[in-house]
Scaffold this active site. Structure first.
Site, short mmCIF file in Angstrom:
data_model
loop_
_atom_site.label_atom_id
_atom_site.label_comp_id
_atom_site.label_asym_id
_atom_site.label_seq_id
_atom_site.Cartn_x
_atom_site.Cartn_y
_atom_site.Cartn_z
CD GLU A 95 -3.34 -0.86 1.59
OE1 GLU A 95 -3.62 0.31 1.87
OE2 GLU A 95 -4.16 -1.79 1.63
CG HIS A 99 -2.96 4.00 1.17
ND1 HIS A 99 -3.34 3.33 2.31
CD2 HIS A 99 -2.79 5.29 1.52
CE1 HIS A 99 -3.39 4.20 3.31
NE2 HIS A 99 -3.06 5.40 2.86
CE LYS A 147 -4.87 7.91 4.59
NZ LYS A 147 -3.52 7.65 5.16
#
Length: 258
Positions: free
Chosen positions: A91, A148, A175
């Protein structure tokens, strides 16, 4: 912005999910000495929180050294909240840890009582994620579930689906960061944020498009529903971060307009 009622998250007097997006600054030192220097610089500009990117820390696999350093950082930050993050290579980070090692380290630090929030890569093995989330909540530590994508920008529906999955695993803050290759990709990220905030979110979101192309998402996230943004003090931890002081000045302008 309009949307569903949000269950805010408050740590050390800083509330995520209301008002101006909170500014988080990374600590990326490879040694305790470098981290001390970074903390001193960070305290001069006073972001809302600090993120310890422990994957940059040389003794990463020494759990005792990590927990001892977490305690020192918390003391040195003098009341500023500390987010603990072990970002893996998958990530965009530096840590080469399998699921079990990642879970053991993160759980040990959470149980030490020396961090205020913990980042969890929610696509790790489900049992590992569950253990970290349970340990964190037992300690009263809010969980920031993260994802991510450094290869590109998923579709709006896929971004929303991932954020909803984070809610389902028990995250307190959700997130996601994506890599845009066009202005349209940035718009996709922002529209996904808006959709999630207005239709599904019941807790704070943090979203961003990385790199220079995505900088606008770090600046104008409040308009679309993002509760925090990351700025640097000397050293960036991800592409597209700008100086905390510059970031704050833009956020203040937007705050007066919204």
């Amino acid at each position: 912005m309009a949307g569903r009622a949000i269950r805010t998250v408050t740590v050390r007097g800083v509330t995520f999910g209301e008002g101006t997006p909170k500014v988080i600054a990374p600590l990326t030192g490879g040694s305790p000495e470098q981290l001390r220097s970074q903390v001193d610089a960070l305290l001069d500009v006073r972001p809302d929180a600090a993120e310890w990117r422990v994957d940059h820390f040389a003794p990463l696999t020494d759990t005792a050294a990590v927990t001892a350093t977490a305690r020192e950082l918390t003391d040195r930050l003098a009341g500023l909240p500390l987010l603990f993050t072990c970002r893996t290579r998958a990530e965009g980070g530096r840590a080469d840890l399998d699921d079990e090692a990642y879970g053991e380290l993160t759980t040990a630090v959470v149980r030490s009582g020396h961090v205020d929030l913990v980042d969890v890569e929610y696509r790790r093995a489900s049992e590992v994620v569950r253990r970290i989330v349970e340990a964190a909540h037992e300690q009263g530590v809010p969980v920031v579930a993260s994802n991510h994508d450094f290869s590109g920008t998923p579709s709006r529906d896929e971004i929303v689906a991932r954020l909803r999955e984070m809610q389902d695993v028990g995250a307190d803050i959700c997130k996601i960061a994506v890599m845009p290759h066009s202005a349209a990709d940035v718009l996709t990220l922002l529209d996904a944020t808006r959709t999630m905030r207005e239709e599904y979110a019941d807790r704070p979101l943090i979203t961003m498009a990385m790199g220079g192309l995505g900088l606008v998402s770090r600046l104008a996230g409040r308009v679309f529903g993002s509760a925090a943004t990351f700025g640097m003090v000397g050293t960036a931890s991800a592409p597209g971060q700008i100086d905390v002081a510059e970031l704050r000045s833009v956020l203040e302008v937007l705050d007066r307009a919204v």
